[in-house]
Design a protein around this motif. Sequence first.
Motif, mmCIF file in Angstrom:
data_model
loop_
_atom_site.group_PDB
_atom_site.id
_atom_site.type_symbol
_atom_site.label_atom_id
_atom_site.label_comp_id
_atom_site.label_asym_id
_atom_site.label_seq_id
_atom_site.Cartn_x
_atom_site.Cartn_y
_atom_site.Cartn_z
ATOM 1 N N ASP A 174 -7.225 -2.449 -5.919
ATOM 2 C CA ASP A 174 -8.582 -2.985 -5.793
ATOM 3 C C ASP A 174 -9.106 -2.795 -4.371
ATOM 4 O O ASP A 174 -9.559 -3.737 -3.717
ATOM 5 C CB ASP A 174 -8.613 -4.470 -6.182
ATOM 6 C CG ASP A 174 -10.043 -4.975 -6.360
ATOM 7 O OD1 ASP A 174 -10.938 -4.149 -6.635
ATOM 8 O OD2 ASP A 174 -10.254 -6.203 -6.216
ATOM 9 N N ILE A 175 -9.032 -1.560 -3.889
ATOM 10 C CA ILE A 175 -9.565 -1.218 -2.572
ATOM 11 C C ILE A 175 -10.666 -0.177 -2.755
ATOM 12 O O ILE A 175 -10.757 0.474 -3.802
ATOM 13 C CB ILE A 175 -8.467 -0.664 -1.637
ATOM 14 C CG1 ILE A 175 -7.856 0.617 -2.228
ATOM 15 C CG2 ILE A 175 -7.393 -1.713 -1.387
ATOM 16 C CD1 ILE A 175 -6.834 1.268 -1.313
ATOM 17 N N TYR A 226 0.832 -1.196 0.000
ATOM 18 C CA TYR A 226 0.000 0.000 0.000
ATOM 19 C C TYR A 226 0.873 1.256 0.000
ATOM 20 O O TYR A 226 0.613 2.223 -0.733
ATOM 21 C CB TYR A 226 -0.913 0.025 1.237
ATOM 22 C CG TYR A 226 -2.130 -0.865 1.138
ATOM 23 C CD1 TYR A 226 -2.190 -1.930 0.235
ATOM 24 C CD2 TYR A 226 -3.227 -0.664 1.957
ATOM 25 C CE1 TYR A 226 -3.302 -2.745 0.151
ATOM 26 C CE2 TYR A 226 -4.351 -1.469 1.889
ATOM 27 C CZ TYR A 226 -4.374 -2.520 0.982
ATOM 28 O OH TYR A 226 -5.484 -3.317 0.911
ATOM 29 N N SER A 269 -6.497 3.246 -6.002
ATOM 30 C CA SER A 269 -7.626 2.389 -5.619
ATOM 31 C C SER A 269 -7.891 1.324 -6.675
ATOM 32 O O SER A 269 -8.251 0.183 -6.344
ATOM 33 C CB SER A 269 -8.882 3.240 -5.403
ATOM 34 O OG SER A 269 -9.389 3.744 -6.635
ATOM 35 N N PHE A 270 -7.707 1.662 -7.947
ATOM 36 C CA PHE A 270 -7.891 0.684 -9.017
ATOM 37 C C PHE A 270 -6.749 -0.327 -9.038
ATOM 38 O O PHE A 270 -6.971 -1.529 -9.250
ATOM 39 C CB PHE A 270 -8.003 1.395 -10.364
ATOM 40 C CG PHE A 270 -9.330 2.058 -10.599
ATOM 41 C CD1 PHE A 270 -10.460 1.296 -10.875
ATOM 42 C CD2 PHE A 270 -9.456 3.433 -10.527
ATOM 43 C CE1 PHE A 270 -11.688 1.899 -11.085
ATOM 44 C CE2 PHE A 270 -10.682 4.049 -10.734
ATOM 45 C CZ PHE A 270 -11.804 3.281 -11.010
#
Length: 301
Positions: free
Chosen positions: A189-190, A64, A185-186
């Motif tokens: 995938d969150i 992250y 985010s893409f």
Amino acid sequence: MFTGMIFIFAPLIVGYLFSISNAKVLETVNRATSQLIYVILGLMGLSLAALDNLGSNLQTILLYTFTFFICLSTCNLLALPLIDKAMPLKTDGSQNKLPLSSMALESAKLILVVGSGLIIGLLLPFELHWVDSASEWILFILLFFIGIQLRNSGLTLKQILLNKHGMVIATTIIITSLIGGVIASFILDIPLFNALAMSSGFGWYSLAGILMGDAFGPVYGGASFMLELLRELVALVVIPLLIRTHPATSIGYAGATAMDFTLPVIQTTGGVRCVPVAIVSGFILSILVPVLMLFFVSLTN
């Protein structure tokens, strides 16, 4: 939040009240400012050594951290140079331009001090609970000295408090950071609002880590802390290297820390004319960190 802002601005305002005509005294203030930068960097290294073991979540946290760091930094650095072209900002640092190797060495020295503090904190068996308080007090002293330098630089209060460069830089950082958050985010995938909240730290690693940890758990909290800390460390390298040719880029990349932690580095390498820009930009971003983070957190519920 606003109490914290008062504590940040109080030493600057008090320092600004001192009008000094003695060149030797001003030279002593300048020298003390440069030396205290290294002290506070060493303490930051010690504070890193005091962090709890992140355990089994470390791999996810690192994923992250670096994904957001790349996305946010790329978006920021694509837009900030446009400000340097459209709104050139004069710097008044050292008149003798250093070769690139010398500026890189100066940046490396800053990172070395942080690393030395980290190693000392890990190897020596002593309590580190005092580090945060010590860093805050030294930061207050630094800001007091910078206030003195501002008063004796010929800058007016209007130039310090109302600066269009600072407002444009802050707006650019906000927009590009949120765009970077959407991209992250893409990739990861969150949830989108989780990513937008994490993108709203703007370099304020302590508050960002606390808010994200409370809202989404230790993985987000740890990743947010490391993301903003990494941004701050990279800013220490970027500022001395780029501030004379790309001052808006250097100040903008420092994010919220431009009004406190990286402010002495900005002042030392770019001169006092960069300080009002950094204060306005950092102030706007600092105020909006809790506002934007909590707004996006509320949208997830």
